[in-house]
Design a protein around this motif. Structure first.
Motif, PDB file in Angstrom:
ATOM      1  N   ALA A   1       0.801  -1.230   0.000  1.00  0.00           N
ATOM      2  CA  ALA A   1       0.000   0.000   0.000  1.00  0.00           C
ATOM      3  C   ALA A   1       0.833   1.279   0.000  1.00  0.00           C
ATOM      4  CB  ALA A   1      -0.942  -0.004   1.204  1.00  0.00           C
TER       5      ALA A   1
ATOM      6  N   THR B   1      -9.087   2.124  -1.952  1.00  0.00           N
ATOM      7  CA  THR B   1      -8.394   3.374  -1.603  1.00  0.00           C
ATOM      8  C   THR B   1      -8.863   4.534  -2.473  1.00  0.00           C
ATOM      9  OG1 THR B   1      -6.230   4.467  -1.725  1.00  0.00           O
ATOM     10  CG2 THR B   1      -6.533   2.598  -3.148  1.00  0.00           C
TER      11      THR B   1
ATOM     12  N   TYR C   1      -0.206   1.511  -7.514  1.00  0.00           N
ATOM     13  CA  TYR C   1      -0.942   1.110  -6.313  1.00  0.00           C
ATOM     14  C   TYR C   1      -2.449   1.327  -6.522  1.00  0.00           C
ATOM     15  CZ  TYR C   1      -3.071   1.599  -1.746  1.00  0.00           C
ATOM     16  OH  TYR C   1      -3.930   1.493  -0.682  1.00  0.00           O
TER      17      TYR C   1
ATOM     18  N   ASN D   1      -6.843   8.838   4.282  1.00  0.00           N
ATOM     19  CA  ASN D   1      -5.586   8.532   4.996  1.00  0.00           C
ATOM     20  C   ASN D   1      -5.829   8.036   6.418  1.00  0.00           C
ATOM     21  OD1 ASN D   1      -4.822  10.108   2.620  1.00  0.00           O
ATOM     22  ND2 ASN D   1      -2.789  10.044   3.532  1.00  0.00           N
TER      23      ASN D   1
ATOM     24  N   THR E   1       7.027   5.289   5.732  1.00  0.00           N
ATOM     25  CA  THR E   1       6.947   6.342   4.712  1.00  0.00           C
ATOM     26  C   THR E   1       5.819   7.323   5.018  1.00  0.00           C
ATOM     27  OG1 THR E   1       5.382   5.123   3.346  1.00  0.00           O
ATOM     28  CG2 THR E   1       7.729   4.732   2.920  1.00  0.00           C
ATOM     29  N   HIS E   2       4.926   6.984   5.950  1.00  0.00           N
ATOM     30  CA  HIS E   2       3.732   7.804   6.170  1.00  0.00           C
ATOM     31  C   HIS E   2       4.049   9.064   6.973  1.00  0.00           C
ATOM     32  CE1 HIS E   2       2.008   3.895   5.106  1.00  0.00           C
ATOM     33  NE2 HIS E   2       1.111   4.652   4.483  1.00  0.00           N
ATOM     34  N   LEU E   3       3.233  10.071   6.710  1.00  0.00           N
ATOM     35  CA  LEU E   3       3.533  11.394   7.253  1.00  0.00           C
ATOM     36  C   LEU E   3       3.504  11.442   8.784  1.00  0.00           C
ATOM     37  CD1 LEU E   3       4.103  14.397   6.766  1.00  0.00           C
ATOM     38  CD2 LEU E   3       1.635  14.758   6.623  1.00  0.00           C
TER      39      LEU E   3
ATOM     40  N   GLU F   1      10.514  15.568   6.666  1.00  0.00           N
ATOM     41  CA  GLU F   1      10.665  16.065   5.298  1.00  0.00           C
ATOM     42  C   GLU F   1       9.297  16.393   4.717  1.00  0.00           C
ATOM     43  OE1 GLU F   1      14.652  13.585   4.077  1.00  0.00           O
ATOM     44  OE2 GLU F   1      12.707  12.716   3.549  1.00  0.00           O
TER      45      GLU F   1
ATOM     46  N   PHE G   1       7.465  16.563   1.195  1.00  0.00           N
ATOM     47  CA  PHE G   1       7.656  16.181  -0.206  1.00  0.00           C
ATOM     48  C   PHE G   1       6.836  17.091  -1.121  1.00  0.00           C
ATOM     49  CE2 PHE G   1       8.296  11.770   1.719  1.00  0.00           C
ATOM     50  CZ  PHE G   1       9.653  11.990   1.886  1.00  0.00           C
TER      51      PHE G   1
ATOM     52  N   CYS H   1       0.850  19.098  -0.082  1.00  0.00           N
ATOM     53  CA  CYS H   1      -0.301  18.242  -0.419  1.00  0.00           C
ATOM     54  C   CYS H   1      -1.343  18.213   0.693  1.00  0.00           C
ATOM     55  CB  CYS H   1       0.164  16.806  -0.624  1.00  0.00           C
ATOM     56  SG  CYS H   1       0.930  16.525  -2.198  1.00  0.00           S
TER      57      CYS H   1
ATOM     58  N   ARG I   1      -4.502  16.137   2.449  1.00  0.00           N
ATOM     59  CA  ARG I   1      -5.103  14.821   2.609  1.00  0.00           C
ATOM     60  C   ARG I   1      -6.212  14.881   3.665  1.00  0.00           C
ATOM     61  NH1 ARG I   1      -2.721  14.325  -1.290  1.00  0.00           N
ATOM     62  NH2 ARG I   1      -1.185  12.797  -1.959  1.00  0.00           N
TER      63      ARG I   1
ATOM     64  N   ARG J   1       7.116  13.827  -4.323  1.00  0.00           N
ATOM     65  CA  ARG J   1       7.231  12.368  -4.391  1.00  0.00           C
ATOM     66  C   ARG J   1       6.402  11.892  -5.579  1.00  0.00           C
ATOM     67  NH1 ARG J   1       5.212   9.113   0.882  1.00  0.00           N
ATOM     68  NH2 ARG J   1       3.202   9.618  -0.041  1.00  0.00           N
TER      69      ARG J   1
ATOM     70  N   ASP K   1       2.053  11.337  -6.194  1.00  0.00           N
ATOM     71  CA  ASP K   1       1.207  12.003  -5.189  1.00  0.00           C
ATOM     72  C   ASP K   1       0.236  12.996  -5.837  1.00  0.00           C
ATOM     73  OD1 ASP K   1       2.161  10.859  -2.868  1.00  0.00           O
ATOM     74  OD2 ASP K   1       3.567  12.470  -2.406  1.00  0.00           O
TER      75      ASP K   1
HETATM   76  N1  UFG Z   1       4.665  13.221   3.093  1.00  0.00           N
HETATM   77  C1  UFG Z   1       5.662  14.123   3.394  1.00  0.00           C
HETATM   78  N2  UFG Z   1       6.684  13.692   4.175  1.00  0.00           N
HETATM   79  C2  UFG Z   1       6.765  12.420   4.677  1.00  0.00           C
HETATM   80  C3  UFG Z   1       5.729  11.527   4.353  1.00  0.00           C
HETATM   81  C4  UFG Z   1       4.694  11.962   3.550  1.00  0.00           C
HETATM   82  O1  UFG Z   1       5.643  15.278   2.958  1.00  0.00           O
HETATM   83  O2  UFG Z   1       7.720  12.080   5.377  1.00  0.00           O
HETATM   84  C5  UFG Z   1       3.511  13.699   2.297  1.00  0.00           C
HETATM   85  C6  UFG Z   1       3.230  12.858   1.079  1.00  0.00           C
HETATM   86  O3  UFG Z   1       3.998  13.292  -0.024  1.00  0.00           O
HETATM   87  C7  UFG Z   1       1.735  13.090   0.916  1.00  0.00           C
HETATM   88  C8  UFG Z   1       1.232  13.239   2.367  1.00  0.00           C
HETATM   89  O4  UFG Z   1       2.377  13.584   3.115  1.00  0.00           O
HETATM   90  O5  UFG Z   1       1.502  14.280   0.245  1.00  0.00           O
HETATM   91  C9  UFG Z   1       0.638  11.983   2.925  1.00  0.00           C
HETATM   92  O6  UFG Z   1       1.571  10.932   2.682  1.00  0.00           O
HETATM   93  P1  UFG Z   1       1.411   9.477   3.295  1.00  0.00           P
HETATM   94  O7  UFG Z   1       2.593   8.679   2.817  1.00  0.00           O
HETATM   95  O8  UFG Z   1       1.201   9.562   4.764  1.00  0.00           O
HETATM   96  O9  UFG Z   1       0.055   8.958   2.672  1.00  0.00           O
HETATM   97  P2  UFG Z   1      -0.392   8.851   1.146  1.00  0.00           P
HETATM   98  O10 UFG Z   1      -1.434   9.925   0.939  1.00  0.00           O
HETATM   99  O11 UFG Z   1       0.732   8.842   0.198  1.00  0.00           O
HETATM  100  O12 UFG Z   1      -0.981   7.401   1.091  1.00  0.00           O
HETATM  101  C10 UFG Z   1      -1.813   6.892   2.105  1.00  0.00           C
HETATM  102  C11 UFG Z   1      -1.733   5.383   2.098  1.00  0.00           C
HETATM  103  C12 UFG Z   1      -2.297   4.832   0.841  1.00  0.00           C
HETATM  104  C13 UFG Z   1      -3.651   5.425   0.569  1.00  0.00           C
HETATM  105  C14 UFG Z   1      -3.568   6.911   0.563  1.00  0.00           C
HETATM  106  C15 UFG Z   1      -4.855   7.593   0.320  1.00  0.00           C
HETATM  107  O13 UFG Z   1      -0.386   4.967   2.231  1.00  0.00           O
HETATM  108  O14 UFG Z   1      -2.402   3.449   0.985  1.00  0.00           O
HETATM  109  O15 UFG Z   1      -3.099   7.338   1.830  1.00  0.00           O
HETATM  110  O16 UFG Z   1      -4.589   8.975   0.230  1.00  0.00           O
HETATM  111  F1  UFG Z   1      -4.087   5.039  -0.647  1.00  0.00           F
END
Ligand code: UFG
Length: 323
Positions: A77, A117, A141, A170, A186-188, A204, A206, A217, A219, A276, A279
């Motif tokens: 995911a 998702t 994904y 999220n 990797t999650h925020l 960081e 992104f 971004c 969410r 990233r 996104d």
């Molecule tokens: N981000 C940062 N710095 C970090 C981590 C993330 O700036 O260290 C940013 C990402 O670029 C994004 C936002 O924070 O803009 C949220 O990132 P996440 O990695 O926490 O979550 P995502 O939105 O990429 O993805 C998550 C789940 C997915 C799901 C999605 C739905 O991992 O499985 O939410 O939005 F599909």
């Protein structure tokens, strides 16, 4: 009810298992522990080590469990990883999912609840996003989850399998016992909280040049317990179809960092980084369908409550699960 939960050792799965058990259900967790943790499985559940790529293993596990419902959380995911290793996403999220659907059909399972998702939509034409928006994913994904949504519809049409597919926004937050621990985080929110725990010098950001008010971004963060409750509602007979799960409130990356500073009482330095890949700039849910048709009532909708619960869990488990 007897509920077979794939991915029940993972972040979202483990908390859904806890809520199912609290609601009096019997739970069998089927998980290969590639992402999940054995100690994230509630001891009240029965644990079966999964081999999801082996169709016979999946059939045996489902037939011996004789479940009334299957909740399918197991998946890869990560948006970013899917842009560098798409094969992993199609093999696991689509191929292994078909093994499970076949097992469900052979065992006569009545209900299938699928973790989809909002990444299936891609960048939306408008927010809040409703379920009827066109689905145009911009990463493998989201594409893999959309493919499985379509496969589910065929199983419904041909075999009458009743399904609910939730398009999560999220997921974040924790319960007292279970929380978010990915081996590679990797999650925020967990990454920002690692700074507050003293495990990282800074977080960081992104991308700071998105077309959003502060350039980062946006969410829609949803508490993991509210997410879990929707799954319990979906298991009722007659519930069928696609539902968004989110709060309808968008928060930028910078706003999330500020909330983490407020909740932890600490200064959290943030370093701007390039975007990233994969996104979308802004994803915010319209979840009226779940509220109306499933009688879903999110109770922890405030970002502050979400971050507070995550912070409590991370403070109590600074290194996550032991295994
Ligand atoms: N981000 C940062 N710095 C970090 C981590 C993330 O700036 O260290 C940013 C990402 O670029 C994004 C936002 O924070 O803009 C949220 O990132 P996440 O990695 O926490 O979550 P995502 O939105 O990429 O993805 C998550 C789940 C997915 C799901 C999605 C739905 O991992 O499985 O939410 O939005 F599909």
């Amino acid at each position: 009810m007897n509920v077979f939960v794939t991915g029940g050792a993972g972040y979202i799965g483990s908390i859904c298992v806890e809520e199912l058990l609290n609601a009096g259900q019997t739970v069998i967790v089927y998980d290969d522990l590639s992402e999940g943790h054995r100690s994230a499985v509630d001891p009240r559940a029965r644990f079966v080590t999964a081999q999801p790529r082996d169709p016979d293993d999946v059939i045996r596990a489902v037939q011996s469990a004789k479940p009334d419902a299957i909740l399918h959380f197991a998946a890869n995911a990560l948006v970013g990883e899917s842009m560098t290793n798409p094969g992993k996403y199609f093999r696991n999220n689509v191929g292994n999912g078909v093994n499970l659907l076949e097992a469900a059909r052979l065992a006569g399972v009545r209900k299938f609840v699928f973790s989809s998702t909002c990444a299936t939509y891609g960048p939306p034409d408008h927010v809040p996003m409703t379920e009827d928006l066109p689905q145009r994913p911009i990463n493998p994904y989201g594409e893999s989850k959309l493919m499985f949504e379509k496969i589910l519809q065929w199983y419904h049409q041909i075999f009458g399998l009743e399904f609910v597919a939730f398009r999560y926004f999220n997921a974040a937050g924790a319960t007292e016992r279970f929380g978010e621990h990915h081996r590679v985080e990797t999650h925020l929110i967990p990454n920002v909280l690692k700074v507050a725990l003293g495990q990282k010098p800074h977080c960081e950001i992104f991308g700071t040049d998105y077309p959003t008010p502060d350039g980062t971004c946006i969410r829609d963060y949803i508490h993991i317990v509210d997410l879990a409750q929707a799954h319990i509602l979906a298991m009722a007979p007659g519930k069928q179809g696609f539902y968004n799960l989110g709060n309808g409130d968008g928060y930028s990356v910078r706003e999330v960092i500020r909330m983490c500073e407020q909740v932890t009482g600490q200064n959290i330095p943030a370093v701007p980084k390039p975007r990233r890949p994969g996104d979308p700039p802004k994803l915010v849910a319209g979840a009226q369908r779940a509220i109306q048709e499933l009688a879903w009532k999110p109770r922890l909708a405030k970002l502050e409550d979400i971050v507070t619960s995550a912070w409590r869990w991370h403070q109590a488990h600074p290194n996550g699960y032991p295994d």
